[in-house]
Design a protein around this motif. Structure first.
Motif, short mmCIF file in Angstrom:
data_model
loop_
_atom_site.label_atom_id
_atom_site.label_comp_id
_atom_site.label_asym_id
_atom_site.label_seq_id
_atom_site.Cartn_x
_atom_site.Cartn_y
_atom_site.Cartn_z
N TYR A 1 -10.51 32.88 9.55
CA TYR A 1 -9.40 32.00 8.86
C TYR A 1 -8.07 32.37 9.77
CZ TYR A 1 -11.72 31.87 4.32
OH TYR A 1 -12.58 31.27 3.64
N THR A 2 -7.85 31.33 10.77
CA THR A 2 -6.95 31.68 11.83
C THR A 2 -6.77 30.34 12.33
OG1 THR A 2 -5.80 32.72 13.56
CG2 THR A 2 -8.35 32.13 13.50
N SER B 1 -8.32 23.03 12.59
CA SER B 1 -8.30 24.65 12.60
C SER B 1 -9.71 25.24 12.93
CB SER B 1 -8.05 24.83 10.98
OG SER B 1 -8.90 24.09 10.19
N ASP C 1 -12.22 26.17 11.46
CA ASP C 1 -13.49 25.99 10.75
C ASP C 1 -13.97 24.59 11.47
OD1 ASP C 1 -11.03 25.85 9.17
OD2 ASP C 1 -11.98 23.89 8.63
N PRO D 1 -12.55 27.36 4.51
CA PRO D 1 -11.65 27.42 3.70
C PRO D 1 -11.25 26.32 2.48
CG PRO D 1 -10.76 27.12 5.52
CD PRO D 1 -12.15 27.09 5.97
N THR E 1 -9.40 39.83 1.27
CA THR E 1 -8.61 38.46 1.09
C THR E 1 -9.13 37.90 -0.38
OG1 THR E 1 -8.08 36.13 1.57
CG2 THR E 1 -10.18 36.90 2.08
N ALA F 1 -12.80 30.17 -0.95
CA ALA F 1 -13.70 29.40 0.10
C ALA F 1 -14.71 28.62 -0.55
CB ALA F 1 -14.01 30.33 0.94
#
Length: 407
Positions: A117-118, A147, A149, A171, A207, A211
């Motif tokens: 997740y970045t 992103s 993903d 996400p 977290t 998702a």
């Protein structure tokens, strides 16, 4: 031998959140394929998905790839504990444009992935990855839209055999955000999405982020409906069948369960000419203000349709002072449960803090807006549009484009 969990660091610099073994088992159960000969785990991390795949497809050759030098030993120990002998690990940047050449052209008939997740910095090699994945149209989008993903999915498509099954944990933004609609449409055209399962919050250690699991085949989509489900304490729910066009709008179970096929009757605040203003008082200024103040803690009256404020004859809006008055719809901009903090002002005035949105719409739309936002579909839409973990935030642009269905 017990599997070690101490590989999973807190505050992971690579933005990784590791899959709970129970979630990994559910993830693997979503595949149709009874047999697999070669499996790829791209960005394997601690190997939760690898171990789950090894238990189901015991004779498959499994290839893991991760940039972390510590991943290989951990996965080898885990694989040995399951008695799975057909495993190979590659230490590499999973988004290296030359990864297919590193594998010597080898393709896989099944792939699993839990991307980090970045946000990733765009580099020129990404254009090649998207083009060879058959998603070259995404190169025209802003790099902020692409992103990690979607880039992981594109890389998998370069390494997957035609017809291969792929499962990716993604996400909430990719599934529900308005700004990712073009990405969803491109994905639905490029692959055959079979099912999407909404996971419960806290499915990943470290977290609360929402998702979903998306399972697809590496073949062109032909407009088939998609099965959308939810995972809860009772297991995976009975699926809702969602048409491709509606899946382009959103693919989250909570939203489709609430709308029940009425997406075509939705409207947005932007389409009806709504004015959305953010309050301006900081917390410190609110404490010192001598006039009545409305903050997120002020959503405490019995009826959301009949809020009465204490102020009267306040001066009009000016820099540093945004005033709520009769007819205004107020909504929390920042809060853990912002979707529940909505009201209509029937009487009085107050100065708004910067955690509140003031929404003004034509009088004939006011009732439809407030009822739509408070409906199950509206609540699901607000949850999907909000970002962050803990205290969540709703942007003005996402609020303007939110699909609202009149109950």
């Amino acid at each position: 031998m017990r599997m070690r969990l101490d590989f999973e660091p807190k505050g992971d610099a690579l933005g990784r959140y590791y899959t709970d073994p129970a979630v990994g088992q559910v993830f693997i159960s979503l595949f149709d394929r009874c047999q697999a000969s070669s499996i790829l785990d791209l960005g394997s991390g601690a190997g939760s998905l690898t171990f789950a795949a090894a238990r189901r497809w015991i004779d498959a050759r499994i290839q893991t790839v991760d940039v972390d030098l510590g991943a290989e030993e951990h996965i080898r120990i885990g694989m040995a504990s399951y008695g799975h002998l057909y495993h190979n690990h590659l230490v590499a940047d999973v988004l290296d444009e030359n990864l297919p050449e590193i594998f010597g052209g080898k393709r896989f008939d099944l792939a699993v992935c839990n991307p980090p997740y970045t946000r990733i910095k765009w580099r020129e090699g990404f254009s090649r990855i998207l083009a060879e994945a058959g998603m070259e149209g995404l190169r025209t989008l802003s790099p902020w839209t692409l992103s990690s993903d979607i880039m992981f999915i594109a890389q998998i498509l370069r390494l997957a055999e035609p017809g291969a099954e792929v499962g990716v944990i993604v996400p909430d933004g990719l599934i529900s955000a308005k700004r990712h609609r073009a990405v969803r449409q491109a994905l639905l055209e490029r692959v055959r999405v079979m099912r999407v399962v909404q996971l419960p919050r806290r499915s990943f250690r470290g977290t609360e982020a929402q998702a979903h699991v998306i399972v697809f085949r590496n073949e062109r989509g032909r407009g088939e409906s998609i099965e959308i489900s939810n995972l809860d304490t009772d297991g995976v729910s009975y699926p809702i069948s969602v048409a491709k066009d509606d899946a382009c709008i959103r693919m989250d179970y909570g939203y489709h369960r609430s709308t029940k096929g009425h997406l075509r009757n939705a409207f947005s605040l932007r389409s009806i000419g709504a004015e959305i203003i953010r309050g301006s008082l900081s917390s410190a200024e609110a404490r010192q203000c001598y006039e009545p103040v409305f903050h997120t803690s002020s959503f405490n009256q019995p009826s959301a349709f009949d809020y009465r404020l204490d102020g009267s004859s306040l001066t009009p809006d000016r820099p540093g002072r945004r005033i709520a008055q009769s007819g205004d719809i107020l909504l929390a901009r920042v809060d853990r449960e912002l979707q529940k903090k909505i009201c209509v002002v029937r009487q009085g005035q107050a100065v708004l803090t910067d955690c509140i949105y003031r929404i003004r719409v034509p009088a004939n739309w006011r009732d439809s807006v407030i009822r739509g936002l408070l409906s199950d579909a509206g609540q699901a839409a607000l949850v999907g549009a909000a970002r962050g973990v803990g205290a969540r935030m709703l942007s003005k642009e996402d609020l303007l484009d939110l699909e609202i269905v009149t109950p």
